[in-house]
Write a protein that holds these residues in place. Structure first.
Motif, PDB file in Angstrom:
ATOM      1  N   GLN A 109       0.810  -1.152  -0.024  1.00 48.44           N
ATOM      2  CA  GLN A 109       0.196  -0.046  -0.095  1.00 48.44           C
ATOM      3  C   GLN A 109       0.756   1.255   0.023  1.00 48.44           C
ATOM      4  O   GLN A 109       0.621   2.287  -0.578  1.00 48.44           O
ATOM      5  N   TYR A 110       2.041   1.409   0.725  1.00 48.60           N
ATOM      6  CA  TYR A 110       2.736   2.466   0.925  1.00 48.60           C
ATOM      7  C   TYR A 110       3.706   2.369  -0.297  1.00 48.60           C
ATOM      8  O   TYR A 110       4.220   3.633  -0.593  1.00 48.60           O
ATOM      9  N   VAL A 111       4.075   1.300  -1.017  1.00 48.70           N
ATOM     10  CA  VAL A 111       4.948   1.375  -2.051  1.00 48.70           C
ATOM     11  C   VAL A 111       4.159   1.968  -3.220  1.00 48.70           C
ATOM     12  O   VAL A 111       4.750   2.875  -3.781  1.00 48.70           O
ATOM     13  N   TYR A 161      10.587   5.546   2.014  1.00 52.35           N
ATOM     14  CA  TYR A 161       9.246   5.701   2.287  1.00 52.35           C
ATOM     15  C   TYR A 161       8.425   4.401   2.687  1.00 52.35           C
ATOM     16  O   TYR A 161       7.663   4.691   3.831  1.00 52.35           O
ATOM     17  N   ALA A 162       8.370   3.614   1.886  1.00 54.90           N
ATOM     18  CA  ALA A 162       7.324   2.713   2.213  1.00 54.90           C
ATOM     19  C   ALA A 162       7.769   1.933   3.480  1.00 54.90           C
ATOM     20  O   ALA A 162       6.833   1.451   4.407  1.00 54.90           O
ATOM     21  N   ASN A 163       8.894   1.713   3.704  1.00 56.72           N
ATOM     22  CA  ASN A 163       9.423   0.967   4.973  1.00 56.72           C
ATOM     23  C   ASN A 163       8.967   1.794   6.174  1.00 56.72           C
ATOM     24  O   ASN A 163       8.359   1.272   7.340  1.00 56.72           O
ATOM     25  N   SER A 164       9.219   2.951   6.223  1.00 59.04           N
ATOM     26  CA  SER A 164       8.846   3.833   7.462  1.00 59.04           C
ATOM     27  C   SER A 164       7.664   4.030   7.698  1.00 59.04           C
ATOM     28  O   SER A 164       7.163   4.097   8.724  1.00 59.04           O
ATOM     29  N   LYS A 165       6.900   4.066   6.704  1.00 61.47           N
ATOM     30  CA  LYS A 165       5.110   4.285   6.831  1.00 61.47           C
ATOM     31  C   LYS A 165       4.772   3.143   7.380  1.00 61.47           C
ATOM     32  O   LYS A 165       3.711   3.140   8.086  1.00 61.47           O
ATOM     33  N   THR A 166       5.255   2.043   6.845  1.00 61.40           N
ATOM     34  CA  THR A 166       4.807   0.405   7.232  1.00 61.40           C
ATOM     35  C   THR A 166       4.807   0.411   8.880  1.00 61.40           C
ATOM     36  O   THR A 166       4.076   0.194   9.623  1.00 61.40           O
ATOM     37  N   GLN A 167       6.339   0.852   9.282  1.00 60.14           N
ATOM     38  CA  GLN A 167       6.590   0.622  10.645  1.00 60.14           C
ATOM     39  C   GLN A 167       5.785   1.504  11.512  1.00 60.14           C
ATOM     40  O   GLN A 167       5.292   1.482  12.488  1.00 60.14           O
ATOM     41  N   GLU A 168       5.559   2.919  10.757  1.00 58.56           N
ATOM     42  CA  GLU A 168       4.854   3.945  11.481  1.00 58.56           C
ATOM     43  C   GLU A 168       3.466   3.313  11.754  1.00 58.56           C
ATOM     44  O   GLU A 168       2.968   3.711  12.893  1.00 58.56           O
ATOM     45  N   TYR A 169       2.933   2.609  10.864  1.00 57.60           N
ATOM     46  CA  TYR A 169       1.571   2.152  11.192  1.00 57.60           C
ATOM     47  C   TYR A 169       1.198   1.472  12.217  1.00 57.60           C
ATOM     48  O   TYR A 169       0.676   1.376  13.071  1.00 57.60           O
ATOM     49  N   TYR A 170       2.180   0.285  12.298  1.00 54.87           N
ATOM     50  CA  TYR A 170       2.266  -0.465  13.558  1.00 54.87           C
ATOM     51  C   TYR A 170       2.241   0.081  14.724  1.00 54.87           C
ATOM     52  O   TYR A 170       1.882   0.038  16.058  1.00 54.87           O
ATOM     53  N   LYS A 171       3.395   1.078  14.908  1.00 54.55           N
ATOM     54  CA  LYS A 171       3.663   1.806  16.016  1.00 54.55           C
ATOM     55  C   LYS A 171       2.514   2.574  16.460  1.00 54.55           C
ATOM     56  O   LYS A 171       1.891   2.824  17.625  1.00 54.55           O
ATOM     57  N   LYS A 172       1.922   3.298  15.366  1.00 57.15           N
ATOM     58  CA  LYS A 172       0.777   4.280  15.627  1.00 57.15           C
ATOM     59  C   LYS A 172      -0.676   3.391  16.410  1.00 57.15           C
ATOM     60  O   LYS A 172      -1.215   3.767  17.031  1.00 57.15           O
TER      61      LYS A 172
END
Lengths: 768, 315
Positions: free
Chosen positions: B185-187, B212-223
């Motif tokens: 999705q973030y890719v 971008y995609a990796n940091s957004k993915t990690q951010e999602y789980y953190k959030k």
């Protein structure tokens, strides 16, 4: 000298079991334990007498020969008495393998209690009770272990023991401790009076009784010298004569006074690990970090098994990396005067995105509460936000895994940052408001107000002046109301201190808030201030009520109950039908029958319009309206929901989108502001809001938004930096604007908007 | 005082400091301009309407992004729905034009599973497995290859597909991460977001896309305070030179020769910029910004010329 060993220890108490195996031996010197147990060996009782009078060397010399005794249980008890945890543990295990004598596991369990492993202790006691359900030492042991974790069941089980064994001194003393915590001081005195002659008859010391009597005196604001002198005359090293009463200062929020007593405790007995620990923890609560660390290190050296000590030391290592800032709060009525200083301690990763909002809200809170409670801060207030919930938990109660959101220790307030929980899990703005209200009410009353009033005022301030106008009573509170579980005002503290059913603490918060709200509504806010002042003079709830509203607790309860009945009586009695109506809506939603959903949801809302949290009717109604393409109606529904305190982040975002699409930007901006108090980590919203404030020439707010955005976009700060440059330009700070645009382009050299601004700044042209 | 420097002066000043970064950039851009890129995007079987829709949407965005690299849209094939079969994928991979491209891309979106015997990609009909992929990809001679396996359990492919010259991106760290993944999705989002193109040069590199995609993915789980059930991985270090898509004006300009000439100039300035940035510590803050400002002004002026040539209008 402190070793770094604690860093290797787990935060989790349960892992301490492993520690016994790893470390094995500890020279831990715990609080002097008075052995009331009837199953204590006579050989040890003879030695105990020396310990009771403070002759430690004599005690050790007396016990050491018993380490070679042929009775393995006696050997284990002797090792435990000397702090040789490994051998004690080994011999208890050996004894348990050889015999089913219930004494073995109860003594063994005591070792677990002494090394702070309560759940393991309880397991052993339960094993004994499986064999003999009436074995009194095990029943008392379970109660002792559970009361340390504040479980209300301990009282009931001790009462049962005392009923069957009226002369059991240990049960009497433990029960007295609980009654003192509940501030049933007459009852506590009665229990101590019963215990005293029994102790004398058994030749046991009265040291603990003296300490508990001193605790009673403290709660009655009377001097404790008589009991201190008696105890020290018996045993000049009995530090618990100060440490035990200090606990009663803690439960009544008087941390500074508690620190003084703990200090005396460690002066009296420098080897008293628990007092060093509690002194350290409470120094931390009054923000004396250096002293806290020193005493925690002392405690660790004396007792490395104590998870509270280990956790707090580990926390201190992390806390060093937090970022500190401060603000002087201006008096809104007199620009030349400040109302006090507020210090902020935030995790580095939270600073940029959260700090502007925290400062904004704390400033407003200080201004509002200074006026409403006629109290000016006498020292800087400290606000701490933790992005790891367990750090917050350890910081406040030295143990991870608590369910609290925020805690206030006088001038210091600590809470979870929104990052500590799932997005939108709690309205952090309201929590901060609630906690800052505590700072004022605690300090204005010199920490003398009862728990119910302290919490009640904070809940009331959330409703009256806080950032969220939410007055929803949760369903569990309505159920408690229907079951007539609201407590009389004079007993309301029990609901917080020793809850007797699941969820009672939460219900008590709500009841306390409703009481304060009702008093303000009927007699004005000043009546609450008058009560606060009465409490500050040490008066009781009854006396404070009489002065403020000229009626006592009983009379007040009658009026309050009538008031609550008029507001929630019908609803609380028809909860079953209400919940059935909720399910009906669910079925209609599943069938995508939006006409029915709309009709049912409107009816559902009418029954309980204040309900805006999970399961409310507004969000589903708006959804049904959108499904029928009535966007305007859906917007209106959600605006009503939000105005009543609705704050589900995804719904707020949906509302923002709808308002933006409808061109209602001012309203969208207002909802975005509201969203930030519940979910401040949304890049898109910060960016849009920043742009909006730029377009409306509100440079200060634009800067706040781009600061927050910069914190959120660490990998790509160019957009935020450009926003900051434009805001600086709006403020006429051209040099700053150029610096920021250069920073933006340093990160993204082909960023057109930043390029344009740089060119314009260099040409000295006006920027549009 | 306004510092400006002509492009000529600047190039002279910096001629001695052109470094490897310039060479690699020159390579990157000339690759964009001249290299023939080809590839395949596959949206696998969703199993439910929700996933079906997601995979199709993501596939469309990604293939559109890749097509910006070439004038000929047919250079990139997108297989979805009933067309996304093992047979069709292998047929596409065996086409001579694909096999002989300069830069080859393969993007897989969907559900994957793995066990001790390998990895399977869920498709209509027989699934594609890791052995099929290894065999087919070994026939591709393109010196630069990018394989993005944005599926569950795709981490199992990382050791199997990794080769010198082939960048492999997987949505998970191993075959054991079997939950549906958010990474793709973030890719897709990266290809639409100016923020993913961190330096705003309108060339989205694999490095930028990955970050971008990796940091957004990690951010999602953190959030969401969820235990992360996916940990994306990448095997190659040379990511800055792999351009995934052109964006903005560059995308619009396609092969305009005037624009190409201006882009060459921009390339030189970009190299000068990177070189100066590398010397930031040595120069000290004051001298660094004194030298940076005129260079950025030159870049800005040139960008205006490029925009005029492409007719680019800010959206």
């Amino acid at each position: 000298m402190m070793t770094s060993c604690y860093k290797r220890l787990s935060l989790r108490l349960s892992l301490c079991l492993g520690l016994i195996a790893l470390i094995g031996f500890s020279p831990a010197v715990h609080a002097l334990r008075i052995h009331y147990s009837e199953t204590r060996f006579d050989e040890l009782k003879a030695c105990d007498a020396m310990a009771y009078t403070g002759d430690r060397d004599g005690f050790t010399q007396c016990v050491e020969p018993l380490l070679d005794h042929e009775d393995v249980l006696l050997r284990a008890d002797a090792a435990a008495a000397l702090g040789d945890v490994r051998n004690a543990n080994k011999w208890y295990r050996e004894a348990a393998a050889q015999s089913e004598d219930p004494r073995i596991k109860t003594h063994w369990a005591q070792l677990y209690i002494d090394t702070h492993q309560l759940s393991d202790a309880i397991s052993l006691y339960r094993e004994v009770l499986l064999m003999n359900a009436d074995y009194t030492p095990a029943l008392i042991g379970v109660a002792e272990a559970t009361m340390q974790s504040f479980e209300g069941a301990a009282k009931e089980s001790l009462q049962q023991v005392v009923l069957k064994n009226p002369d059991n001194v240990k049960a009497l003393i433990l029960l007295a401790r609980i009654e003192i915590e509940l501030q049933n001081l007459t009852r506590a005195r009665g229990l101590l009076n019963r215990a005293e002659p029994l102790l004398e008859a058994q030749g046991l010391p009265l040291l603990e009784v003296y300490a508990l009597r001193a605790g009673v005196q403290l709660l009655e604001a009377k001097p404790i010298d008589e009991w201190v002198n008696k105890a020290l005359a018996y045993n000049p090293n009995y530090g618990d004569i100060y440490a035990i009463p200090a606990h009663y200062y803690i439960i009544t929020y008087r941390y500074r006074e508690a620190v003084n007593l703990y200090q005396k405790a460690v002066d009296t007995d420098p080897l008293l690990a628990t007092a060093h620990r509690d002194l350290g923890i409470n120094f931390l609560r009054i923000n004396n970090v250096f002293s806290a660390r020193y005493h925690l290190q002392q405690a660790y050296e004396l007792d490395p098994f104590d998870a509270q000590t280990v956790n707090t030391l580990r926390f201190l290592d992390k806390a060093d990396a937090m970022q500190i800032s401060s603000v002087d709060v201006p008096d809104p009525d007199n620009a030349e005067r400040t109302l006090g200083r507020v210090l902020f301690r935030l995790d580095k990763e939270d600073v940029d995105s959260l700090e502007p909002y925290v400062i904004d809200l704390a400033t407003r809170a200080v201004q509002v509460f200074s006026k409403r409670y006629d109290f000016t801060l006498k020292q800087p207030m400290i606000v701490e936000l933790y992005h790891e919930h367990d750090d917050f938990a350890v910081r406040t109660v030295s143990t991870p895994g608590i369910g609290l959101l925020g805690v206030t220790f006088g001038y210091l307030t600590a809470m979870d940052s929104p990052k500590a929980r799932a997005q939108g899990d709690f309205h952090w703005g309201s929590t901060l408001w609630h906690e800052i209200a505590h700072v004022f009410t605690l300090e204005a009353s010199d920490h003398l107000l009862p728990r119910w009033f302290s919490e009640g005022l904070s809940v009331y301030e959330e409703w009256q002046t806080g950032p969220l106008p939410n007055r929803e009573l949760p369903i569990d509170t309505l159920i408690a109301l229907a079951k007539q579980q609201f407590l009389p005002i004079r007993q309301l503290d029990w609901g917080f201190v020793r809850p007797s059913y699941n969820g009672q603490v939460h219900v008590s918060y709500m009841q306390a808030g409703l009481i304060c709200d009702f008093i303000a509504q009927e007699w004005g806010h000043q009546a609450l201030v008058s009560m606060l002042k009465s409490f500050a003079k040490g008066e009781s709830t009854n006396s404070a009520l009489l002065k403020a509203i000229q009626m006592d607790g009983q009379e007040f309860d009658v009026l309050f109950n009538e008031h609550i009945e008029s507001l929630y009586g019908e609803l609380s009695r028809s909860l079953d039908e209400y919940q059935v109506a909720g399910k009906q809506i669910g079925r209609a939603v599943n069938a995508e029958d939006w006409v029915s959903v709309e009709y049912l949801a409107e009816d559902f809302i009418e029954q309980y319009p204040q309900r805006v949290g999970p399961g409310n009717g507004y969000e589903v109604l708006a959804h049904a309206q959108r499904q029928q393409n009535d966007i305007e109606k859906a917007i209106q529904t959600l605006l009503t929901w939000q105005s009543l305190g609705g704050h589900n982040p995804s719904t707020l975002q949906e509302l923002i989108r709808a308002l933006r699409e409808a061109g209602r930007e001012a309203q969208a901006a207002r909802i975005m502001e509201a969203l930030n108090w519940v979910s401040p980590y949304n890049e898109e919203e910060h960016q849009w809001l920043g742009e909006y404030y730029l377009s409306t020439n509100n440079a200060a707010k634009a800067l706040r938004e781009f600061d927050a955005l910069e914190g959120l976009q660490a990998d790509d700060p160019a957009t935020a930096l450009l926003g900051k440059a434009r805001a600086s330009l709006l403020l006429g700070e051209n040099a700053k604007a150029k610096r920021q645009v250069l920073y933006a382009l340093e990160n993204a050299p082909f960023y057109r908007q930043a390029q344009r601004l740089l060119l314009e700044l260099n040409e000295g042209e006006q920027v549009d | 005082m306004v510092f400006t420097a002509s492009l000529e002066t600047l190039v002279k000043i910096n001629s001695t400091i052109f470094s490897l970064s310039l060479l690699s950039l020159l390579f990157a851009v000339s690759e964009v301009a001249l290299a023939k890129s080809m590839g395949i995007v596959v949206s696998g079987l969703g199993g439910s309407a929700q996933y079906e829709e997601q995979f199709v949407e993501q596939g469309q965005t990604i293939v559109d992004g890749l097509r910006s690299l070439e004038n000929d849209a047919s250079a990139f094939t997108w297989l979805s729905a009933n067309d996304a079969t093992k047979e069709n994928i292998l047929a596409e991979l065996s086409k001579p034009a694909v096999k002989n491209a300069d830069v080859f891309f393969l993007v897989l979106l969907g559900h994957g599973v793995s066990n001790a015997e390998g990895w399977w990609f869920n498709l209509s009909g027989p699934d594609l497995n890791s052995n099929d992929l290894v065999t087919a990809l070994n026939q591709i001679t393109a010196p630069k290859q990018v394989v993005v396996a944005a599926t569950s359990a795709s981490g199992a492919l990382l050791p199997v597909l990794s080769q010198p010259g082939r960048a492999v991106v997987t949505a998970t760290k191993s075959g054991g991460e079997i939950n549906a993944v958010r990474f793709p999705q973030y890719v897709a989002e990266a290809l639409l977001s100016a923020n993913a193109d961190a330096d705003r040069n309108e060339l989205l590199t694999l490095a930028e896309l990955w970050r971008y995609a990796n940091s957004k993915t990690q951010e999602y789980y953190k959030k969401e305070k969820l235990l992360a059930s996916e940990h994306a991985r990448i095997n190659s270090a040379n990511l800055e030179s792999l351009v995934i898509a052109k964006m903005g004006a560059l995308k619009a300009a396609k092969d305009n020769p005037e624009v190409a000439e201006l882009l060459d100039q921009r390339l030189q300035l970009e190299a000068a910029f990177l070189s100066l940035k590398a010397k930031k510590t040595a120069l000290g803050i004051t001298r660094f910004y004194e030298q940076l400002e005129p260079l950025l002004i030159d870049i800005a002026v040139l960008q205006q010329k490029i925009d005029a040539a492409t007719g680019w209008v800010e959206p």
